[in-house]
Design a protein around this motif. Structure first.
Motif, PDB file in Angstrom:
ATOM      1  N   LYS A  11     -33.614  -0.242 -29.626  1.00  0.00           N
ATOM      2  CA  LYS A  11     -33.485  -1.680 -29.364  1.00  0.00           C
ATOM      3  C   LYS A  11     -33.892  -2.000 -27.935  1.00  0.00           C
ATOM      4  O   LYS A  11     -34.568  -3.006 -27.677  1.00  0.00           O
ATOM      5  CB  LYS A  11     -32.047  -2.130 -29.629  1.00  0.00           C
ATOM      6  N   ILE A  12     -33.490  -1.162 -26.995  1.00  0.00           N
ATOM      7  CA  ILE A  12     -33.864  -1.373 -25.597  1.00  0.00           C
ATOM      8  C   ILE A  12     -35.374  -1.257 -25.429  1.00  0.00           C
ATOM      9  O   ILE A  12     -36.008  -2.078 -24.767  1.00  0.00           O
ATOM     10  CB  ILE A  12     -33.152  -0.361 -24.673  1.00  0.00           C
ATOM     11  N   VAL A  13     -35.968  -0.223 -26.045  1.00  0.00           N
ATOM     12  CA  VAL A  13     -37.415  -0.013 -25.939  1.00  0.00           C
ATOM     13  C   VAL A  13     -38.168  -1.214 -26.510  1.00  0.00           C
ATOM     14  O   VAL A  13     -39.126  -1.713 -25.909  1.00  0.00           O
ATOM     15  CB  VAL A  13     -37.830   1.292 -26.641  1.00  0.00           C
ATOM     16  N   ARG A  14     -37.742  -1.705 -27.668  1.00  0.00           N
ATOM     17  CA  ARG A  14     -38.389  -2.879 -28.266  1.00  0.00           C
ATOM     18  C   ARG A  14     -38.277  -4.086 -27.342  1.00  0.00           C
ATOM     19  O   ARG A  14     -39.215  -4.866 -27.203  1.00  0.00           O
ATOM     20  CB  ARG A  14     -37.766  -3.210 -29.628  1.00  0.00           C
ATOM     21  N   TRP A  15     -37.121  -4.236 -26.697  1.00  0.00           N
ATOM     22  CA  TRP A  15     -36.907  -5.367 -25.794  1.00  0.00           C
ATOM     23  C   TRP A  15     -37.858  -5.315 -24.605  1.00  0.00           C
ATOM     24  O   TRP A  15     -38.366  -6.345 -24.161  1.00  0.00           O
ATOM     25  CB  TRP A  15     -35.453  -5.367 -25.321  1.00  0.00           C
ATOM     26  N   SER A  19     -44.014   1.288 -25.150  1.00  0.00           N
ATOM     27  CA  SER A  19     -43.900   2.407 -26.079  1.00  0.00           C
ATOM     28  C   SER A  19     -42.755   3.301 -25.600  1.00  0.00           C
ATOM     29  O   SER A  19     -42.283   3.166 -24.465  1.00  0.00           O
ATOM     30  CB  SER A  19     -45.201   3.212 -26.118  1.00  0.00           C
ATOM     31  N   VAL A  20     -42.315   4.241 -26.444  1.00  0.00           N
ATOM     32  CA  VAL A  20     -41.227   5.141 -26.048  1.00  0.00           C
ATOM     33  C   VAL A  20     -41.635   5.952 -24.820  1.00  0.00           C
ATOM     34  O   VAL A  20     -40.861   6.103 -23.862  1.00  0.00           O
ATOM     35  CB  VAL A  20     -40.829   6.072 -27.216  1.00  0.00           C
ATOM     36  N   ASN A  21     -42.872   6.458 -24.801  1.00  0.00           N
ATOM     37  CA  ASN A  21     -43.320   7.264 -23.670  1.00  0.00           C
ATOM     38  C   ASN A  21     -43.412   6.436 -22.393  1.00  0.00           C
ATOM     39  O   ASN A  21     -43.005   6.886 -21.314  1.00  0.00           O
ATOM     40  CB  ASN A  21     -44.673   7.920 -23.977  1.00  0.00           C
ATOM     41  N   SER A  22     -43.949   5.220 -22.503  1.00  0.00           N
ATOM     42  CA  SER A  22     -44.042   4.360 -21.319  1.00  0.00           C
ATOM     43  C   SER A  22     -42.659   3.968 -20.818  1.00  0.00           C
ATOM     44  O   SER A  22     -42.415   3.891 -19.614  1.00  0.00           O
ATOM     45  CB  SER A  22     -44.859   3.108 -21.639  1.00  0.00           C
ATOM     46  N   PHE A  23     -41.732   3.721 -21.751  1.00  0.00           N
ATOM     47  CA  PHE A  23     -40.365   3.398 -21.359  1.00  0.00           C
ATOM     48  C   PHE A  23     -39.738   4.575 -20.614  1.00  0.00           C
ATOM     49  O   PHE A  23     -39.079   4.388 -19.579  1.00  0.00           O
ATOM     50  CB  PHE A  23     -39.530   3.053 -22.589  1.00  0.00           C
ATOM     51  N   ALA A  24     -39.940   5.791 -21.146  1.00  0.00           N
ATOM     52  CA  ALA A  24     -39.392   6.975 -20.485  1.00  0.00           C
ATOM     53  C   ALA A  24     -39.904   7.076 -19.051  1.00  0.00           C
ATOM     54  O   ALA A  24     -39.132   7.324 -18.110  1.00  0.00           O
ATOM     55  CB  ALA A  24     -39.756   8.234 -21.275  1.00  0.00           C
ATOM     56  N   LEU A  25     -41.209   6.861 -18.859  1.00  0.00           N
ATOM     57  CA  LEU A  25     -41.775   6.896 -17.512  1.00  0.00           C
ATOM     58  C   LEU A  25     -41.183   5.802 -16.635  1.00  0.00           C
ATOM     59  O   LEU A  25     -40.928   6.006 -15.444  1.00  0.00           O
ATOM     60  CB  LEU A  25     -43.295   6.738 -17.580  1.00  0.00           C
ATOM     61  N   SER A  26     -40.929   4.641 -17.234  1.00  0.00           N
ATOM     62  CA  SER A  26     -40.420   3.504 -16.448  1.00  0.00           C
ATOM     63  C   SER A  26     -39.035   3.765 -15.879  1.00  0.00           C
ATOM     64  O   SER A  26     -38.667   3.178 -14.859  1.00  0.00           O
ATOM     65  CB  SER A  26     -40.412   2.227 -17.303  1.00  0.00           C
ATOM     66  N   ILE A  27     -38.244   4.628 -16.546  1.00  0.00           N
ATOM     67  CA  ILE A  27     -36.891   4.898 -16.037  1.00  0.00           C
ATOM     68  C   ILE A  27     -36.819   6.218 -15.263  1.00  0.00           C
ATOM     69  O   ILE A  27     -35.738   6.646 -14.863  1.00  0.00           O
ATOM     70  CB  ILE A  27     -35.845   4.894 -17.176  1.00  0.00           C
ATOM     71  N   GLY A  28     -37.988   6.856 -15.079  1.00  0.00           N
ATOM     72  CA  GLY A  28     -38.032   8.053 -14.239  1.00  0.00           C
ATOM     73  C   GLY A  28     -38.024   9.382 -14.979  1.00  0.00           C
ATOM     74  O   GLY A  28     -37.912  10.433 -14.345  1.00  0.00           O
ATOM     75  N   ALA A 102     -56.499 -18.331 -27.786  1.00  0.00           N
ATOM     76  CA  ALA A 102     -55.675 -17.259 -28.354  1.00  0.00           C
ATOM     77  C   ALA A 102     -55.458 -17.462 -29.846  1.00  0.00           C
ATOM     78  O   ALA A 102     -55.374 -18.586 -30.333  1.00  0.00           O
ATOM     79  CB  ALA A 102     -54.330 -17.202 -27.636  1.00  0.00           C
ATOM     80  N   SER A 103     -55.367 -16.335 -30.578  1.00  0.00           N
ATOM     81  CA  SER A 103     -55.095 -16.388 -32.016  1.00  0.00           C
ATOM     82  C   SER A 103     -53.657 -16.821 -32.274  1.00  0.00           C
ATOM     83  O   SER A 103     -53.360 -17.518 -33.241  1.00  0.00           O
ATOM     84  CB  SER A 103     -55.338 -15.012 -32.648  1.00  0.00           C
ATOM     85  N   TYR A 104     -52.745 -16.362 -31.397  1.00  0.00           N
ATOM     86  CA  TYR A 104     -51.336 -16.714 -31.509  1.00  0.00           C
ATOM     87  C   TYR A 104     -50.669 -16.389 -30.183  1.00  0.00           C
ATOM     88  O   TYR A 104     -51.338 -15.912 -29.244  1.00  0.00           O
ATOM     89  CB  TYR A 104     -50.660 -15.952 -32.668  1.00  0.00           C
ATOM     90  N   VAL A 105     -49.382 -16.654 -30.076  1.00  0.00           N
ATOM     91  CA  VAL A 105     -48.635 -16.387 -28.847  1.00  0.00           C
ATOM     92  C   VAL A 105     -47.490 -15.434 -29.152  1.00  0.00           C
ATOM     93  O   VAL A 105     -46.747 -15.629 -30.120  1.00  0.00           O
ATOM     94  CB  VAL A 105     -48.087 -17.693 -28.234  1.00  0.00           C
ATOM     95  N   LEU A 106     -47.371 -14.373 -28.342  1.00  0.00           N
ATOM     96  CA  LEU A 106     -46.234 -13.459 -28.443  1.00  0.00           C
ATOM     97  C   LEU A 106     -45.137 -13.923 -27.498  1.00  0.00           C
ATOM     98  O   LEU A 106     -45.419 -14.332 -26.365  1.00  0.00           O
ATOM     99  CB  LEU A 106     -46.656 -12.043 -28.050  1.00  0.00           C
ATOM    100  N   SER A 107     -43.899 -13.835 -27.947  1.00  0.00           N
ATOM    101  CA  SER A 107     -42.747 -14.130 -27.099  1.00  0.00           C
ATOM    102  C   SER A 107     -41.977 -12.840 -26.899  1.00  0.00           C
ATOM    103  O   SER A 107     -41.344 -12.325 -27.828  1.00  0.00           O
ATOM    104  CB  SER A 107     -41.861 -15.188 -27.766  1.00  0.00           C
ATOM    105  N   LEU A 108     -42.072 -12.284 -25.684  1.00  0.00           N
ATOM    106  CA  LEU A 108     -41.472 -10.983 -25.411  1.00  0.00           C
ATOM    107  C   LEU A 108     -40.646 -11.024 -24.129  1.00  0.00           C
ATOM    108  O   LEU A 108     -40.991 -11.742 -23.186  1.00  0.00           O
ATOM    109  CB  LEU A 108     -42.557  -9.907 -25.253  1.00  0.00           C
TER     110      LEU A 108
END
Length: 206
Positions: A11-15, A19-28, A102-108
């Motif tokens: 859930k945190i990664v989706r938020w 990606s899981v790997n990029s998230f892992a790098l982001s937290i060290g 744009a084809s559409y808008v993402l809300s993230l």
């Protein structure tokens, strides 16, 4: 019903939109394998891991990360950003002088630095980035390049999504695919026209 350890991580990664790997790098963390061990049930969420996540993403409750009780967010707030998204190939789009509508808008959430989102339609970055994934791309400068991270590179000779490394001996940038079927590409920095950091990707399993 309380989410289990992996469901909370997921859930945190989706938020974050990573990606899981990029998230892992982001937290060290060095790689996503530490998190996948939680998915397999080999490990739980340690206090140390919770501290890493909360330090990088202070909106998230440490207590929720560890126990799943209460709300995910401190104060239960969730800021979201609107991103122009395109149902066309990211390589084609990045090479355009002017973007179409744009084809559409993402809300993230936590996506304030994402310039646009578009499709990855080749296999060069599999399995890290599957064909059909939507890339979240931030325009950046060569001077801000983080070696080893994935970028969409637009030069006067090649346009590609690759993990980018500096090759100081040759004075070039080395573009390396995750898929071993694709060879390395060397690009001189002066040939760069545009550079986009791949901040994450979204892939819907069908």
């Amino acid at each position: 019903m309380l989410l289990d350890d992996w469901q909370r991580i997921e859930k945190i990664v989706r938020w974050t939109g990573l990606s899981v790997n990029s998230f892992a790098l982001s937290i060290g963390l060095n790689r996503g394998e530490n998190l996948y061990r939680i998915k397999r049930g080999d490990n739980g969420i340690s206090k140390e891991l919770a501290e890493l996540i909360a330090a990088r993403y202070p909106e998230i409750s440490r207590a929720w990360i560890i126990t799943g009780e209460g709300g995910m967010f401190i104060g239960n707030t969730e800021e979201r950003n609107l991103i122009p998204a395109y149902d066309i190939d990211a390589l084609t789009l990045a090479g355009m002088e002017r973007f179409p509508e744009a084809s559409y808008v993402l809300s993230l959430p936590r996506a304030e630095h994402v310039t646009f989102a578009a499709l990855m339609l080749n296999k060069a970055m599999e399995p890290e980035i599957p064909v059909g994934a939507t890339l979240l791309l931030s325009e950046t400068e060569e001077s801000a390049l983080i070696p080893g991270y994935p970028y969409l590179v637009v030069s006067d000779r090649v346009t590609a999504v690759r993990n980018v490394f500096r090759n100081p001996e040759a004075g070039t940038l080395r573009l390396r695919a995750a898929n071993p079927a694709f060879g390395d590409i060397e690009v001189e920095p002066y040939r760069l026209r545009k550079l986009f950091l791949v901040r994450g990707h979204i892939h819907y399993n069908r």
